[in-house]
Design an enzyme around this catalytic site. Structure first.
Site, short mmCIF file in Angstrom:
data_model
loop_
_atom_site.label_atom_id
_atom_site.label_comp_id
_atom_site.label_asym_id
_atom_site.label_seq_id
_atom_site.Cartn_x
_atom_site.Cartn_y
_atom_site.Cartn_z
N PHE A 128 0.88 -1.17 0.00
CA PHE A 128 0.00 0.00 0.00
C PHE A 128 0.93 1.23 0.00
O PHE A 128 1.87 1.29 0.79
CB PHE A 128 -0.89 -0.02 1.25
CG PHE A 128 -1.94 1.04 1.23
CD1 PHE A 128 -3.15 0.83 0.60
CD2 PHE A 128 -1.71 2.27 1.82
CE1 PHE A 128 -4.12 1.82 0.57
CE2 PHE A 128 -2.67 3.27 1.78
CZ PHE A 128 -3.88 3.04 1.16
N ASP A 197 2.53 -5.08 8.34
CA ASP A 197 1.32 -4.26 8.21
C ASP A 197 0.14 -5.23 8.12
O ASP A 197 0.03 -6.02 7.17
CB ASP A 197 1.43 -3.39 6.94
CG ASP A 197 0.21 -2.51 6.73
OD1 ASP A 197 -0.89 -2.88 7.17
OD2 ASP A 197 0.35 -1.45 6.07
N TYR A 222 -10.46 0.25 10.85
CA TYR A 222 -11.73 0.60 10.19
C TYR A 222 -12.15 -0.41 9.14
O TYR A 222 -13.19 -0.24 8.52
CB TYR A 222 -11.67 2.01 9.59
CG TYR A 222 -10.39 2.36 8.84
CD1 TYR A 222 -10.13 1.82 7.60
CD2 TYR A 222 -9.46 3.22 9.40
CE1 TYR A 222 -8.96 2.14 6.92
CE2 TYR A 222 -8.28 3.55 8.74
CZ TYR A 222 -8.03 3.00 7.50
OH TYR A 222 -6.88 3.30 6.84
N LYS A 223 -11.34 -1.45 8.92
CA LYS A 223 -11.72 -2.46 7.92
C LYS A 223 -12.42 -3.62 8.65
O LYS A 223 -13.58 -3.49 9.04
CB LYS A 223 -10.49 -2.93 7.16
CG LYS A 223 -9.74 -1.81 6.44
CD LYS A 223 -8.57 -2.39 5.66
CE LYS A 223 -7.57 -1.33 5.21
NZ LYS A 223 -8.08 -0.43 4.19
N ARG A 371 -12.38 -5.36 -6.58
CA ARG A 371 -12.10 -6.00 -5.28
C ARG A 371 -13.40 -6.35 -4.58
O ARG A 371 -14.31 -5.51 -4.47
CB ARG A 371 -11.32 -5.06 -4.35
CG ARG A 371 -9.89 -4.82 -4.72
CD ARG A 371 -9.10 -4.23 -3.54
NE ARG A 371 -9.82 -3.25 -2.74
CZ ARG A 371 -9.36 -2.72 -1.62
NH1 ARG A 371 -8.18 -3.09 -1.14
NH2 ARG A 371 -10.05 -1.83 -0.96
C1 LIG Z 1 -2.19 -2.05 3.85
C2 LIG Z 1 -2.47 -0.65 4.26
N1 LIG Z 1 -1.53 0.06 4.91
C3 LIG Z 1 -1.73 1.33 5.28
C4 LIG Z 1 -2.92 1.98 5.00
C5 LIG Z 1 -3.09 3.43 5.37
O1 LIG Z 1 -3.68 3.59 6.57
P1 LIG Z 1 -3.97 5.05 7.18
O2 LIG Z 1 -4.69 5.81 6.15
O3 LIG Z 1 -4.82 4.71 8.37
O4 LIG Z 1 -2.68 5.63 7.56
C6 LIG Z 1 -3.95 1.27 4.36
C7 LIG Z 1 -5.24 1.93 4.08
O5 LIG Z 1 -6.13 1.42 3.49
C8 LIG Z 1 -3.71 -0.06 3.96
O6 LIG Z 1 -4.63 -0.76 3.31
#
Ligand SMILES: Cc1ncc(COP(=O)(O)O)c(C=O)c1O
Length: 396
Positions: A128, A197, A222-223, A371
């Site tokens: 990500f 992560d 939040y997921k 997705r």
């Molecule tokens: C794998 C992953 N890492 C990091 C993030 C970013 O998280 P945040 O916006 O809470 O910093 C996300 C957001 O969807 C994500 O899917």
């Protein structure tokens, strides 16, 4: 064919022990929600709790709530609620800030812990994006070099130069599940530290942080944890690393004596070291309330249903959707699959828009990925069948 699969879906739903959990959530009649891997659904009881937090704890108790309503200790208390879901022990998880900020804390702390001789940070190239951006900045700040590699190439690239490795447990785009136990062991064998992560795995499958000696982990709530839009993230620091956890963001909330207002920073003990500034109490308490839906739910049961759901969705897609119009980019092997199915397809953005109009809500990731997230606490087999049928109707 559709009758056979519709009957199979009904039988699977009838046998599903997690099915009653669906009633704990606010869902809309006629809508199949397959985007809980982006924003989880609202647990029904959360609005009443928030009404109490706002009207009584904030409205009447005001400043007293920091102590009397447990606001000050919420980051550690809620961390302890999340811990069993990710295989972590008590006192090792703290809630607060965003995942991006926690990636920064964990990665810089890992590099500092690895020592001076190690000058490389390896990062999952398909990560990500925020993780990659933060890792690049962390490398510049700590005088290390960044190497972005496909997860499958990471083990071979480990060596005496490796300080830390940042990997996504489940890839956000493809839904691929990376081998956390195997990679963590290889990272340790090379003398480096592992930062995982967990955004797309926590609440969807067992993680086993303590069992596999993971050094640091971060994730959002939040997921699959249904904490609500922008709910705070969490940081895991392995128990035996906590005393050496040297945070790059030493805010007053992590001071050993926060109300001493002392000019010199002295870190507090344990998970508290991961805190920075004043926590976002409203979001945090919404998350705490949302976590009630996990009471008595074994993550193993969630994983079993998740795999059954994604298998069944793929079966329905294969049966209904015209051959050649979509192809799965999610690995078929259970050991390599998270809790989503990603299908590549021509005009995927348009297709997803049309699918949402038909009441099947997934999402689109550029350039060509549809997705579909399967959240076992509130998605059923009939939902999976309906989603495949609507997709087929669009593509046929
Ligand atoms: C794998 C992953 N890492 C990091 C993030 C970013 O998280 P945040 O916006 O809470 O910093 C996300 C957001 O969807 C994500 O899917």
């Amino acid at each position: 064919m559709s009758e056979v699969l519709a009957k199979k879906a009904a039988a699977l739903d009838a046998a599903d022990e997690l099915a009653p959990h669906r009633d704990l959530f606010t869902l809309d009649e006629g809508v199949v929600y397959l985007d809980g891997n982006s924003l989880g659904a609202l647990p029904r009881h959360v609005p009443a709790r928030m009404q109490d937090v706002i009207a009584r704890e904030w409205g009447h108790l005001r400043i007293r709530s920091w102590e009397e309503s447990g606001w000050w200790t919420a980051p550690e208390r809620i961390g302890d609620r999340i811990a069993p879901l990710i295989g972590a022990g008590p006192g090792t998880v703290v809630v607060g800030d965003s995942t991006s900020v926690n990636v920064f804390k964990a990665l810089v702390a890992a590099v500092r812990m690895a020592g001076e001789g190690r000058d490389e940070i390896l990062v999952d190239a398909s990560t990500f994006p925020t993780d990659g951006y933060v890792a690049e900045s962390a490398a510049r700040m700590t005088g290390r070099q960044i190497r972005a590699l496909a997860p499958a190439e990471i083990v071979a690239a480990l060596g005496p130069r490796t300080a830390a490795v940042l990997v996504n447990h489940v890839d956000y785009r493809s839904g691929r599940l990376n081998d956390l136990p195997g990679m963590t062991a290889a990272i340790h064998a090379a003398g480096a530290l592992a930062v995982w992560d967990l955004c797309h795995s926590a609440g969807a499958l067992p993680v086993g942080l303590a069992a596999y000696d993971v050094d640091f982990a971060v994730g959002c709530t939040y997921k699959y944890l249904n904490g609500g839009p922008g709910s705070p993230a969490y940081l895991y620091v392995r128990a035996d690393h906590q005393a050496r956890f040297d945070t790059p963001l030493p805010g007053w909330n992590s001071h050993e004596d926060p109300f001493g207002m002392r000019p010199a920073y002295v870190p507090g003990d344990g998970a508290t070291r991961g805190r920075v500034g004043t926590p976002d109490i409203l979001s945090m308490l919404a998350l705490e309330s949302a976590l009630d839906v996990w009471d008595g739910v074994p993550v193993e049961a969630v994983r079993a249903k998740s795999l059954a759901l994604t298998d069944f969705f793929l079966e329905c897609v294969e049966a209904y959707v015209p051959a050649g119009s979509v192809s799965s980019v999610t690995p078929a092997a259970h050991a390599e699959r998270g809790s989503q199915v990603s299908l590549s397809c021509e005009g995927a953005g348009e297709v997803m828009r049309a699918l949402i109009d038909r009441g099947v809500v997934g999402d689109f990731r550029r350039p060509d990925v549809l997705r579909f997230g399967f959240t076992p606490l509130y998605v059923g087999f009939a939902d999976a069948e309906r989603a495949a049928a609507e997709l087929a109707a669009l593509l046929g």
